[in-house]
Design a protein around this motif. Sequence first.
Motif, mmCIF file in Angstrom:
data_model
loop_
_atom_site.group_PDB
_atom_site.id
_atom_site.type_symbol
_atom_site.label_atom_id
_atom_site.label_comp_id
_atom_site.label_asym_id
_atom_site.label_seq_id
_atom_site.Cartn_x
_atom_site.Cartn_y
_atom_site.Cartn_z
ATOM 1 N N LEU A 162 0.850 -1.183 0.000
ATOM 2 C CA LEU A 162 0.000 0.000 0.000
ATOM 3 C C LEU A 162 0.888 1.235 0.000
ATOM 4 C CD1 LEU A 162 -1.481 0.659 3.564
ATOM 5 C CD2 LEU A 162 0.625 -0.604 3.115
ATOM 6 N N ASP A 163 0.280 2.377 -0.302
ATOM 7 C CA ASP A 163 1.003 3.655 -0.212
ATOM 8 C C ASP A 163 0.928 4.115 1.240
ATOM 9 O OD1 ASP A 163 2.110 6.147 -0.432
ATOM 10 O OD2 ASP A 163 0.702 6.909 -1.926
ATOM 11 N N TRP A 164 1.887 3.690 2.038
ATOM 12 C CA TRP A 164 1.846 3.908 3.485
ATOM 13 C C TRP A 164 2.026 5.373 3.860
ATOM 14 C CZ3 TRP A 164 0.307 1.831 7.841
ATOM 15 C CH2 TRP A 164 0.866 2.222 9.060
ATOM 16 N N ASP A 165 2.889 6.092 3.116
ATOM 17 C CA ASP A 165 3.200 7.462 3.501
ATOM 18 C C ASP A 165 2.603 8.509 2.565
ATOM 19 O OD1 ASP A 165 4.769 7.057 1.289
ATOM 20 O OD2 ASP A 165 6.685 7.399 2.284
ATOM 21 N N GLY A 166 1.730 8.108 1.639
ATOM 22 C CA GLY A 166 1.026 9.058 0.795
ATOM 23 C C GLY A 166 1.870 9.765 -0.235
ATOM 24 N N ASP A 167 2.950 9.119 -0.703
ATOM 25 C CA ASP A 167 3.830 9.760 -1.681
ATOM 26 C C ASP A 167 3.543 9.340 -3.119
ATOM 27 O OD1 ASP A 167 4.753 7.170 -1.694
ATOM 28 O OD2 ASP A 167 6.874 7.683 -1.481
ATOM 29 N N GLY A 168 2.460 8.602 -3.333
ATOM 30 C CA GLY A 168 2.100 8.169 -4.676
ATOM 31 C C GLY A 168 2.803 6.909 -5.127
ATOM 32 N N ARG A 169 3.552 6.286 -4.241
ATOM 33 C CA ARG A 169 4.243 5.033 -4.539
ATOM 34 C C ARG A 169 3.844 3.978 -3.511
ATOM 35 N NH1 ARG A 169 10.550 6.752 -5.669
ATOM 36 N NH2 ARG A 169 10.136 8.518 -7.073
ATOM 37 N N ASP A 170 3.894 2.721 -3.938
ATOM 38 C CA ASP A 170 3.623 1.643 -3.004
ATOM 39 C C ASP A 170 4.826 1.386 -2.111
ATOM 40 O OD1 ASP A 170 1.030 1.092 -3.799
ATOM 41 O OD2 ASP A 170 1.635 -0.422 -5.274
ATOM 42 N N GLU A 171 4.537 1.092 -0.861
ATOM 43 C CA GLU A 171 5.527 0.559 0.061
ATOM 44 C C GLU A 171 5.098 -0.850 0.459
ATOM 45 O OE1 GLU A 171 6.017 4.546 -0.428
ATOM 46 O OE2 GLU A 171 4.405 3.988 0.947
ATOM 47 N N ILE A 172 5.983 -1.545 1.144
ATOM 48 C CA ILE A 172 5.740 -2.935 1.533
ATOM 49 C C ILE A 172 5.758 -3.025 3.050
ATOM 50 C CG2 ILE A 172 6.552 -5.323 1.352
ATOM 51 C CD1 ILE A 172 8.101 -4.372 -1.203
ATOM 52 N N LEU A 173 4.703 -3.563 3.633
ATOM 53 C CA LEU A 173 4.667 -3.866 5.057
ATOM 54 C C LEU A 173 4.803 -5.371 5.232
ATOM 55 C CD1 LEU A 173 3.710 -0.926 5.250
ATOM 56 C CD2 LEU A 173 1.992 -1.663 6.910
ATOM 57 N N THR A 174 5.672 -5.790 6.142
ATOM 58 C CA THR A 174 5.844 -7.207 6.432
ATOM 59 C C THR A 174 5.492 -7.481 7.882
ATOM 60 O OG1 THR A 174 8.183 -6.940 7.033
ATOM 61 C CG2 THR A 174 7.683 -7.438 4.717
ATOM 62 N N ALA A 175 5.047 -8.712 8.152
ATOM 63 C CA ALA A 175 4.687 -9.118 9.507
ATOM 64 C C ALA A 175 5.377 -10.437 9.821
ATOM 65 C CB ALA A 175 3.177 -9.276 9.633
ATOM 66 N N GLY A 176 6.129 -10.464 10.921
ATOM 67 C CA GLY A 176 6.849 -11.669 11.287
ATOM 68 C C GLY A 176 7.254 -11.652 12.748
ATOM 69 N N PHE A 177 8.203 -12.516 13.092
ATOM 70 C CA PHE A 177 8.622 -12.650 14.484
ATOM 71 C C PHE A 177 9.176 -11.347 15.060
ATOM 72 C CE2 PHE A 177 9.589 -17.523 14.609
ATOM 73 C CZ PHE A 177 8.242 -17.782 14.426
ATOM 74 N N GLU A 178 9.749 -10.492 14.213
ATOM 75 C CA GLU A 178 10.299 -9.215 14.683
ATOM 76 C C GLU A 178 9.253 -8.111 14.755
ATOM 77 O OE1 GLU A 178 14.893 -8.660 13.652
ATOM 78 O OE2 GLU A 178 13.624 -8.599 11.882
ATOM 79 N N GLY A 179 8.022 -8.385 14.312
ATOM 80 C CA GLY A 179 6.990 -7.374 14.322
ATOM 81 C C GLY A 179 6.603 -6.942 12.917
ATOM 82 N N ILE A 180 6.103 -5.715 12.796
ATOM 83 C CA ILE A 180 5.642 -5.170 11.521
ATOM 84 C C ILE A 180 6.644 -4.115 11.057
ATOM 85 C CG2 ILE A 180 3.793 -3.911 10.344
ATOM 86 C CD1 ILE A 180 1.847 -5.105 12.403
ATOM 87 N N HIS A 181 7.112 -4.252 9.817
ATOM 88 C CA HIS A 181 8.124 -3.352 9.273
ATOM 89 C C HIS A 181 7.664 -2.757 7.948
ATOM 90 C CE1 HIS A 181 10.512 -5.662 12.178
ATOM 91 N NE2 HIS A 181 11.283 -4.592 12.226
ATOM 92 N N TRP A 182 8.211 -1.591 7.665
ATOM 93 C CA TRP A 182 7.864 -0.805 6.481
ATOM 94 C C TRP A 182 9.104 -0.697 5.607
ATOM 95 C CZ3 TRP A 182 7.800 5.174 7.257
ATOM 96 C CH2 TRP A 182 7.654 5.828 6.039
ATOM 97 N N PHE A 183 8.981 -1.200 4.354
ATOM 98 C CA PHE A 183 10.065 -1.127 3.374
ATOM 99 C C PHE A 183 9.700 -0.092 2.318
ATOM 100 C CE2 PHE A 183 10.745 -5.186 5.318
ATOM 101 C CZ PHE A 183 12.109 -5.426 5.236
#
Length: 383
Positions: free
Chosen positions: A202-223
């Motif tokens: 999804l576009d997490w930060d509203g910049d018109g580009r997609d970002e990637i969120l991952t969910a795992g043992f370390e938690g939720i991260h934003w790439f």
Amino acid sequence: MIFFRCSAALACALLLHGADARFREHTVATDLAGGYQVVAADLNHDGRPDLIALSTRVHELVWFENPTWERHVLVSGVTSMINCVAVGADAEGIPEIVLASEFNNVANKSAGVVSVLRHDGDPRRPWKTTEIDRIPTSHRLRLANIDGSGKPVVVNAALTGPEALPPDYRGETPLVFYRPGVWKRETIQPENNGLVHGILVLDWDGDGRDEILTAGFEGIHWFKLSGGRWTRTTIVAGAPDPWPKSGSSDIAVGRIGKERFIAAIEPWHGNQVAIYRQRGGAWQRQAIDTSLADGHTIATADLDGSGNDMVVAGYRGGSHNLLLYRYDGAAWKRQVLDDGGMGAAACAVTDLNGDRRPDIVCIGSATANLKWYENLGATGPQQ
């Protein structure tokens, strides 16, 4: 909001009183052993979303043609399929399909084959398969417009690192992508550590580009890709228990009015539905349900036309219920959408019948079925 379970085998009405949504349940298939993923995509270029049904214990990847739900085989003789995604469209308006197969939770037992499927003139006939890569535990495939060009890439998120072993699954976990037509692996760095189960584009930060969120043992991260470089940012740590019961498993993002929230299944294949809302600049965690058994899918959508997103959650074990959660202004209210008939491994929200209302479609693992729940809207005569 009151839901009623109905007993008809193929279609029935779930009635909600007041101004809430009403749903009618439809069964599409009942022979999908190990049902794992459902993907909505227009495979015959008729303007209607069809349904691709992927099962881990079935050696055929099949699709069901909207609106008759006639069954077609995309490819056969494939083992341990785990994820697929529909990509672009050719001159005839038909997409390609990228498929991950030969999966196992243990990396040294998982070939992690990634293939591209192309139709051979008639999408109703078997498609041609071309292998493009192998990454052990290739697990989640998603489209992402990472550079704002409007030309999405295919993201491949492995479950674990190539040498990871249960139960801790320690090690760096690959996250890569492929550019359609080129199909050459490009690596996203830095990597997560430990098991990564969920991915959300999804576009997490509203910049018109997609970002990637991952969910795992370390938690939720934003790439995020910026200036040709990837950054990795921690959003939340997830469930507070010690590794390997830590972190998050599956994630969705929704809104209550203008406020954004994160919904997560926690921990891995866990029992909790957790909601994260920002308070004082920090994400605050609230477990709104702890009764799931092998939780495996979560989604958000404005299902009742209220302007607020509801949460859809499913689990593969226990009583095989499909659940909805609605925020009433003070608390999250839990309702049962399917009582015992859907051991959901995956759900998608899409308008299947063109009435401009979001429907819910789910595939069951232990229940081996595919159903869609027709959104009848907030008004209309009771049935």
